[in-house]
Enzyme design. Structure first.
Site, mmCIF file in Angstrom:
data_model
loop_
_atom_site.group_PDB
_atom_site.id
_atom_site.type_symbol
_atom_site.label_atom_id
_atom_site.label_comp_id
_atom_site.label_asym_id
_atom_site.label_seq_id
_atom_site.Cartn_x
_atom_site.Cartn_y
_atom_site.Cartn_z
ATOM 1 C CD GLU A 1 11.681 2.447 21.963
ATOM 2 O OE1 GLU A 1 11.743 2.646 23.273
ATOM 3 O OE2 GLU A 1 10.300 2.005 21.380
ATOM 4 C CB CYS B 1 11.345 -4.991 14.230
ATOM 5 S SG CYS B 1 9.982 -3.904 13.823
ATOM 6 C CB CYS C 1 5.045 7.650 12.368
ATOM 7 S SG CYS C 1 4.216 7.033 10.924
ATOM 8 C CB CYS D 1 -1.923 4.173 12.521
ATOM 9 S SG CYS D 1 -1.478 4.034 10.850
ATOM 10 C CB CYS E 1 0.290 2.993 15.781
ATOM 11 S SG CYS E 1 2.219 3.144 15.841
ATOM 12 N N GLY F 1 7.799 4.501 12.363
ATOM 13 C CA GLY F 1 7.933 5.370 11.155
ATOM 14 C C GLY F 1 7.213 4.683 10.040
ATOM 15 C CD GLU F 2 4.449 3.905 5.244
ATOM 16 O OE1 GLU F 2 3.671 3.318 6.107
ATOM 17 O OE2 GLU F 2 4.997 3.361 4.505
ATOM 18 C CB SER G 1 5.657 -3.162 7.436
ATOM 19 O OG SER G 1 4.333 -2.904 7.659
ATOM 20 C CB SER H 1 -0.567 -1.727 7.917
ATOM 21 O OG SER H 1 0.731 -2.137 8.501
ATOM 22 C CG LEU H 2 -6.504 -4.531 4.768
ATOM 23 C CD1 LEU H 2 -6.731 -3.312 3.791
ATOM 24 C CD2 LEU H 2 -6.958 -5.758 3.990
ATOM 25 C CG HIS H 3 -4.595 -2.683 10.491
ATOM 26 N ND1 HIS H 3 -4.040 -3.948 10.834
ATOM 27 C CD2 HIS H 3 -3.507 -1.934 10.369
ATOM 28 C CE1 HIS H 3 -2.760 -3.927 10.872
ATOM 29 N NE2 HIS H 3 -2.454 -2.793 10.762
ATOM 30 C CB CYS I 1 3.187 -5.450 16.264
ATOM 31 S SG CYS I 1 3.846 -5.815 14.696
HETATM 32 S S1 SF4 Z 1 1.322 2.066 12.356
HETATM 33 FE FE1 SF4 Z 1 3.103 2.427 11.183
HETATM 34 S S2 SF4 Z 1 2.353 3.841 9.543
HETATM 35 FE FE2 SF4 Z 1 0.815 3.881 11.295
HETATM 36 S S3 SF4 Z 1 1.349 5.481 12.856
HETATM 37 FE FE3 SF4 Z 1 2.302 3.644 13.458
HETATM 38 S S4 SF4 Z 1 4.435 3.522 12.605
HETATM 39 FE FE4 SF4 Z 1 3.187 5.061 11.523
#
Ligand code: SF4
Length: 354
Positions: A92, A105, A112, A116, A119, A157-158, A189, A211-213, A332
């Site tokens: 997507e 985006c 992924c 996380c 997510c 994805g990362e 990111s 991405s800290l959080h 997001c």
């Molecule tokens: S926030 Fe980003 S790195 Fe973390 S699981 Fe989702 S897509 Fe992957």
């Protein structure tokens, strides 16, 4: 033999192909122009290449572009496109218009493997890396391509878990032979993986968003398992060794969860981490509840405002980021193609399908 995928290749790589096909030297430059300047969708369209050259290319290579399969449109104008990757996996892409510009985006992986907790992409698991062509195609085949002012690598994805393809796509976007965009129009990111982060910082000029959080490793590991192997201090030490006072921008992304990462201690540690990072910015995000989430709750608006004001008082640029496309799961952390698994049909991506 697998066909060579052209989109994402640089002129030297294209030259290796054209030479192997016995084509003249200038054919690589012509091919590059057709791919990146004229956005050709077929070899037939490459009219300044000899017919024999077009036939030879069509026998060995594919361009690697494809139209989106379907689209969902949000009440706020955001559009979510569904593309089929070269591997056959679904991905997507979110197009987010603003007053005078639009942000795209893009996804870098099908699913992924970072896991996380907050997510939706994480929940669908990992199906594989995207090719550089798949990443570029999300811009290249976007109906609103000409409106895009910024590209953010923040979709599924990362990016640093698929760095070679990400770097190839960034080069194709930013080099003169490619789309010739300014790297300041691109943000990558990441959840923070040390070695590929260093490569990204050294080999490109793009903006970076971390991405800290949560500023404490132990708590962050509960939210973002990558923290167990990639603690924050070495990541921040690396970031401190680059110049964030010029045009290149570093942003820390921070979703505020109620009673989880919104205390005075979290605030103090967050401020401490920003020391030595130049003009770092902090984006405070509202939590988009992921269906089936296990107890995380978004912090109330007053907490976001308090954090923003307190950070600003410390001299740190902090903003509350407006969430877009929530009604079509394009906001997001909500991108997911899990619903399409084990099916060839593109399906209906959420609300307002056109
Ligand atoms: S926030 Fe980003 S790195 Fe973390 S699981 Fe989702 S897509 Fe992957």
């Amino acid at each position: 033999m697998e066909p060579v995928i052209l989109l994402g290749k640089n002129p030297q790589e294209l030259g290796e192909l054209t030479t192997s096909l016995g084509l003249p030297k200038f054919a690589a430059r012509q091919l590059s122009d057709w791919l990146y300047k004229k956005h050709a969708t077929s070899f037939e369209a490459m009219t300044n290449l000899a017919k024999t050259a077009r036939t030879a290319l069509a026998g060995q290579a594919i361009i690697g572009c494809s139209e989106p399969d379907s689209i969902a449109v949000s009440m706020d104008g955001t559009k979510k496109y569904l593309f089929r990757a070269l591997s056959g996996d679904w991905i997507e892409t979110a197009w987010i218009p603003d007053e005078e510009r639009a942000t795209l985006c893009v996804s870098t992986q099908a699913g992924c493997r970072m896991g996380c907790r907050f997510c939706a992409t994480a929940r669908q698991g990992y199906a594989g890396n995207l090719d550089a062509a798949d990443i570029l195609n999300q811009y290249r085949s976007l109906p609103e391509r000409d409106t895009v002012s910024n590209i953010v690598y923040m979709g599924m994805g990362e990016p640093l878990d698929n760095l070679d393809a990400v770097l190839a796509s960034i080069r194709a976007c930013t080099e003169e032979w490619g789309l010739a965009m300014s790297p300041r129009r691109i943000t990558v990111s990441t959840c923070g993986i040390l070695a590929p982060l260093r490569r990204l910082l050294d080999e490109t000029e793009v903006h970076v968003a971390l991405s800290l959080h949560n500023p404490f490793d132990k708590e962050r590991a509960d939210l973002m398992p990558i923290t167990r192997s990639q603690p924050l201090e070495p990541i921040f030490d690396l970031l401190r060794s680059y110049n964030w006072r010029g045009q290149r921008r570093l942003t820390l992304e921070y979703i505020l969860f109620d009673g989880y990462n919104d205390s005075e201690d979290h605030f103090r540690q967050l401020v401490r981490l920003t020391r030595g990072l130049g003009d770092v910015r902090i984006n405070l995000l509202r939590w988009n509840t992921v269906p089936g989430d296990d107890g995380l709750r978004g912090a109330p608006a007053e907490t976001l405002e308090l954090f923003r004001d307190s950070l600003n008082d410390e001299g740190i640029i902090a903003t509350i980021r407006r969430s877009r496309g929530g009604d079509i799961a394009a906001a997001c952390g909500l991108l997911s193609t899990a619903r399409l698994r084990n099916t060839d049909a593109p399906g209906v991506p959420d609300a307002n399908k056109e």
